[in-house]
Design a protein around this motif. Structure first.
Motif, mmCIF file in Angstrom:
data_model
loop_
_atom_site.group_PDB
_atom_site.id
_atom_site.type_symbol
_atom_site.label_atom_id
_atom_site.label_comp_id
_atom_site.label_asym_id
_atom_site.label_seq_id
_atom_site.Cartn_x
_atom_site.Cartn_y
_atom_site.Cartn_z
ATOM 1 N N GLY B 444 -43.130 -82.307 -10.358
ATOM 2 C CA GLY B 444 -41.605 -82.101 -9.970
ATOM 3 C C GLY B 444 -41.578 -81.794 -8.564
ATOM 4 O O GLY B 444 -42.406 -81.475 -7.800
ATOM 5 N N ARG B 445 -40.230 -81.672 -8.062
ATOM 6 C CA ARG B 445 -39.859 -81.262 -6.810
ATOM 7 C C ARG B 445 -38.471 -80.714 -6.583
ATOM 8 O O ARG B 445 -37.693 -81.073 -7.146
ATOM 9 N N TYR B 446 -38.440 -79.704 -5.789
ATOM 10 C CA TYR B 446 -37.259 -79.002 -5.602
ATOM 11 C C TYR B 446 -36.522 -79.675 -4.519
ATOM 12 O O TYR B 446 -36.991 -79.830 -3.481
ATOM 13 N N PRO B 449 -33.690 -75.177 -0.946
ATOM 14 C CA PRO B 449 -34.477 -74.080 -0.729
ATOM 15 C C PRO B 449 -34.452 -72.915 -2.092
ATOM 16 O O PRO B 449 -33.429 -72.929 -2.781
ATOM 17 N N MET B 450 -35.730 -72.459 -2.122
ATOM 18 C CA MET B 450 -35.752 -71.405 -3.307
ATOM 19 C C MET B 450 -34.437 -70.411 -3.167
ATOM 20 O O MET B 450 -34.088 -69.979 -4.301
ATOM 21 N N ASP B 451 -34.163 -70.042 -1.819
ATOM 22 C CA ASP B 451 -32.973 -68.761 -1.992
ATOM 23 C C ASP B 451 -31.798 -69.530 -2.306
ATOM 24 O O ASP B 451 -30.747 -68.814 -2.506
ATOM 25 N N ALA B 452 -31.582 -70.691 -2.543
ATOM 26 C CA ALA B 452 -30.309 -71.127 -3.046
ATOM 27 C C ALA B 452 -30.026 -70.890 -4.565
ATOM 28 O O ALA B 452 -28.966 -71.246 -5.087
ATOM 29 N N PHE B 471 -29.117 -57.958 -13.676
ATOM 30 C CA PHE B 471 -29.059 -57.620 -12.239
ATOM 31 C C PHE B 471 -29.865 -58.532 -11.550
ATOM 32 O O PHE B 471 -30.948 -58.993 -11.588
ATOM 33 N N ILE B 473 -31.759 -60.619 -8.651
ATOM 34 C CA ILE B 473 -32.928 -60.534 -7.333
ATOM 35 C C ILE B 473 -33.242 -61.577 -7.065
ATOM 36 O O ILE B 473 -32.541 -62.649 -7.408
ATOM 37 N N MET B 474 -33.969 -61.686 -5.903
ATOM 38 C CA MET B 474 -34.293 -62.915 -5.405
ATOM 39 C C MET B 474 -35.628 -62.698 -4.510
ATOM 40 O O MET B 474 -36.172 -61.733 -4.242
ATOM 41 N N ARG B 476 -37.403 -66.435 -7.011
ATOM 42 C CA ARG B 476 -37.604 -66.405 -8.257
ATOM 43 C C ARG B 476 -38.864 -65.316 -8.463
ATOM 44 O O ARG B 476 -39.820 -65.258 -7.849
ATOM 45 N N SER B 493 -40.166 -57.597 -8.036
ATOM 46 C CA SER B 493 -39.807 -58.773 -7.671
ATOM 47 C C SER B 493 -40.429 -59.660 -6.733
ATOM 48 O O SER B 493 -41.461 -58.718 -5.968
ATOM 49 N N ASP B 495 -40.101 -60.444 -3.827
ATOM 50 C CA ASP B 495 -39.901 -60.142 -2.449
ATOM 51 C C ASP B 495 -40.584 -58.961 -2.321
ATOM 52 O O ASP B 495 -40.211 -58.027 -1.212
#
Lengths: 268, 549
Positions: B444-446, B449-452, B471, B473-474, B476, B493, B495
């Motif tokens: 697979g390929r994103y 960006p993960m933050d989107a 709630f 979070i960011m 993943r 999380s 982060d």
């Protein structure tokens, strides 16, 4: 659109060598890659998709979650085919990068090296129509690129530092960056507009954002850090602040700029 | 600790000492000798009644991860402070959930090591280094998630697919059993589960064309007592759900810890993806019992019932989630249920006595199914299977959730899960099986960006399968969840935060930046009457408590 046509040529003259690559767990010490034809690269791709893509990604651009690095640009742990071979063969101790199976023939490891090599663009193999000198002039004068971008310590802070951009972006990507900057925007260059509980609004580039806080840099390069619970509103614009140069630069200007940017590497 | 003080007191008095004097002179006096009481099966069944201990991976056999400790509660959780940290010496990703018994904490470390520390101070008693071969076949990182304990023996999985028994007092190896051949792609990362007088354990390797199974071992000798394959053999029901010989290399790994109901005498265990993951052309059929919940007889391992969440999976939606068991009010009566937020983005409430599907709905974004039919079987959206060119599907390969533990609160009756709303381009490839080589058939390929993407902790009502609160979070997260009688949901999380939410409302109560990714579940325990909460972040195990008076 620009008239740039990019020809990537693999000037691969296979040197006749008396080196013999044997099956086993050898470590390459002093040899170029003899397995670097298009056939080898394709075989390397197949092996990569099967064995390496789980961590490095199907596009080999790495994965922050697994910690696997991007293999499409400059490699941090190896600067030569031999270095790449040795990492594949021996792994990286203390990381998830394990060695390949001990019985994998060296020839297949070299094919993988050839595939990884094909992902980074060697400037020696690329003919670009633009002029590096003209592009450099354009960057600093009429294009005014340096009001936002820094190169070797000179320039603005409102866009990515481009001192070594040629190592991580190929000419096609650079072309897209100039003509359609919104197509691929790293989250670092999104814009945040926040209003705190006292009603003060600030806007700036998204230096960092996490579950509970965020940090921005405003247009005057002031750095601001907030706890999200201090904020009444948070707006995120997932676009680049850079304008498109489709209308303002000619095709030949763009060619020159791409040639210049692609030349920006450590050795230069 | 109380048990230990009770044991120590006569000795101290005999020496003319008093406990308070000892406590003043040497704060480590009570931990000179590991003195926990043997962990009997009775103690494990009633683990909920001694919340000062965390005696198994999920805290209790029902895997609710709910602790009756309430000293840390909604009113004071914001006053938590760090009590100690333990730096794992091998730099890698810590996915461990420590086990605590009578003041001793057992911490598993990457790649397959184990350390015992004083649970009040984090200082080491002993450390066990498992020797590993240098040609491991592991799909997704070097990690270990925890131990099981019975009597005075710890049981740990290792990356070379062994099960090791270790003396809890010294770290000495009592036995070391090869569960499967690592060179064929088998490995082990999950904590075993004690069921009566057996050590029950699963296997990893679903990306290498293995044939998954669940094993039970004699805790005294390491002898195999029974093995139940997660893929039926020829002549067994379900074998015909695999075309040709594809059952032989069909995956269905069992790489996370299951649960147990003593009243029903049933073991519940999840199974992983069919192999090859993303190319289903070579394994036509439903591919039983991949992506399923299996209910096994607690004595024989015989399959009592199964529930397949994703028949003929082609997106790697492992059903490798910890089954949470609870008795809930459902449509006017009390039902014994199993709750399951699946990697495929659907939440399920299932009657755990029979396997009957009760409720289900999507709890995260998904595009692969129109919904669930009355039996809980997904109604597929046509044309969402991976292609050679790539096709965008939600959830992505990592799933709407994954292996990290969900939680359940007996106070709120809510189920809590770390969820991800993402999408990914799925590809398929043609691959032949070769023993010990990856056998995935694609990837697979994103495209963003993960933050989107959106991540959150979600609270789900198991009686309705509907989300009660979330709630954000960011980015993943791979952090698990623990709930307490203090009305708190503890989690972390990616982060690098560790934080506490109000279990009823999802309101944030407290957070602290630990600086590195939380890739494990928290746990809570008490020593000397003081409650602690522990979480691994990056390479470090942190323990927090309230300020001392």
């Amino acid at each position: 659109m620009s008239s740039i046509s990019i020809q990537i040529r693999y000037l691969l003259t296979v040197a006749i060598s008396c080196l013999l690559f044997t099956v086993g767990t050898s470590t390459a010490e002093d040899a170029g890659n003899l397995y670097n034809t298009n056939f080898d690269i394709n075989a390397g791709l197949k092996y990569f998709e099967r064995q390496c893509s789980r961590c490095h990604g199907f596009d080999a651009k790495g994965n922050d979650e697994t910690g696997a690095p991007d293999l499409t640009g400059r490699l941090s742990r190896a600067s030569s085919d031999v270095g790449v071979f040795n990492i594949i063969r021996t792994g990286v101790p203390g990381t998830a990068m394990l060695p390949v199976a001990a019985d994998l023939p060296d020839s297949q490891v070299w094919q993988l090296v050839a595939y990884i090599g094909s992902l980074s663009t060697d400037p020696a193999n690329i003919d670009l129509p633009g002029s590096v000198v003209a592009g450099s002039r354009l960057f600093r004068n009429r294009g005014d690129c340096n009001s936002c971008h820094m190169i070797d310590g000179e320039g603005g802070r409102l866009g990515p530092d481009l001192s070594r951009v040629g190592e991580r972006r190929n000419p096609e990507e650079l072309l897209t960056d100039i003509l359609d900057p919104h197509q691929e925007v790293a989250p670092r260059w999104w814009t945040m507009r926040v209003t705190d509980n006292e009603g003060v609004t600030r806007e700036g580039l998204r230096m960092n954002e996490d579950s509970f806080s965020l940090r921005i840099m405003d247009a005057e390069s002031n750095l601001w850090s907030y706890q999200k619970r201090q904020l009444a509103s948070i707006e995120r614009v997932e676009e680049s602040t850079m304008p498109s140069y489709t209308q303002t630069l000619s095709d030949s200007d763009v060619d020159d700029l791409v040639a210049y940017l692609f030349s920006l590497r450590k050795e230069n | 600790m109380n048990r230990f003080i009770a044991l120590l007191a006569p000795l101290c008095l005999g020496l003319g000492l008093t406990l308070p004097v000892l406590a003043q002179e040497d704060e480590f006096q009570t931990v000179i000798t590991p003195a926990f009481s043997p962990v009997t099966w009775e103690r494990l069944i009633n683990a909920e009644d001694e919340p000062e201990n965390w005696m198994m991976y999920s805290g209790t056999l029902d895997s609710q991860r709910y602790s009756r400790l309430d000293q840390i509660d909604k009113s004071n959780v914001a006053e938590l402070e760090m009590k100690w940290s333990y730096q794992i010496p091998v730099i890698d990703r810590a996915e461990t959930v420590p086990t605590v018994v009578d003041g001793i904490m057992f911490i598993t470390e990457a790649p397959s090591n184990l350390t015992a520390v004083d649970a009040r101070t984090g200082r080491v008693y002993w450390r066990y280094d498992h020797e590993l071969p240098d040609d491991l076949r592991i799909c997704c990182g070097r990690n270990n998630r925890g131990v099981a304990i019975l009597g005075e023996t710890l049981f740990m999985s290792t990356l070379d697919a062994h099960l090791v028994a270790i003396d809890a007092r010294t770290g000495n190896v009592l036995w070391d059993t090869e569960v499967a051949d690592y060179e064929a792609g088998y490995s082990k990362t999950a904590a075993p589960l004690i069921v009566k007088d057996k050590v029950v354990t699963g296997i990893a390797g679903g990306e290498f064309g293995i044939r998954g199974f669940i094993d039970a071992y004699d805790p005294a000798t390491g002898e195999l007592e029974w093995r139940t394959y997660a893929i039926p053999g020829p002549g067994e029901p379900g074998n015909d759900s695999w075309s040709g010989d594809s059952w032989k290399t069909g995956g269905a790994a069992t790489w996370i810890t299951g649960s147990y109901d003593p009243d029903l005498n049933l073991i519940y265990w999840g199974t992983g993806n069919p192999g090859p993951d993303w190319n289903g052309d070579v394994r036509l059929g439903d591919n039983l019992y991949s992506d399923s919940a299996l209910a096994l007889d607690g004595d024989t391992g015989e399959i009592a019932w199964h529930f397949q969440f994703t028949p003929h999976d082609v997106h790697d939606y492992d059903s490798i989630q910890v089954p949470i068991l609870a008795d809930i009010e459902y449509q006017g009566s009390t039902r014994k249920v199993m709750m399951w937020a699946n990697r495929n983005a659907f939440f399920y409430t299932i009657d755990r006595a029979t396997g009957e599907f009760l409720e289900g709905d999507a709890y995260a974004s998904q595009t692969w199914a129109q919904g669930l039919d009355p039996t809980g079987r997904p109604i597929r959206v046509p044309g969402m299977a991976p292609t050679y060119e790539g096709i965008l599907v939600s959830p992505p390969i990592v799933g709407a959730t994954n292996w990290y533990s969900p939680g359940y609160s007996q106070q709120t009756g809510l189920f809590y899960v770390t969820s991800f709303d993402g999408e990914q381009e799925f590809f398929k490839r043609d691959e032949d099986y070769e023993e010990g080589e990856r056998f995935t058939g694609g990837g697979g390929r994103y495209n963003q960006p993960m933050d989107a993407f959106h991540s959150s902790i979600r609270a789900i009502n198991p009686a309705t399968a509907q989300i009660e609160w979330e709630f954000p979070i960011m980015p993943r997260s791979s952090a698990g969840i623990t709930t307490t009688a203090g009305g708190i949901v503890f989690t972390g999380s990616a982060d690098g935060y560790f934080f506490a939410l109000d279990a009823a409302t999802g309101e944030e109560l407290w957070h602290i930046s630990l600086g590195a990714r939380v890739h494990a579940a928290p746990m809570t325990y008490a020593v000397d009457g003081k409650q602690f909460v522990t979480i691994a972040s990056g390479n470090v195990v942190y323990t927090f408590g309230l300020k001392d008076d």
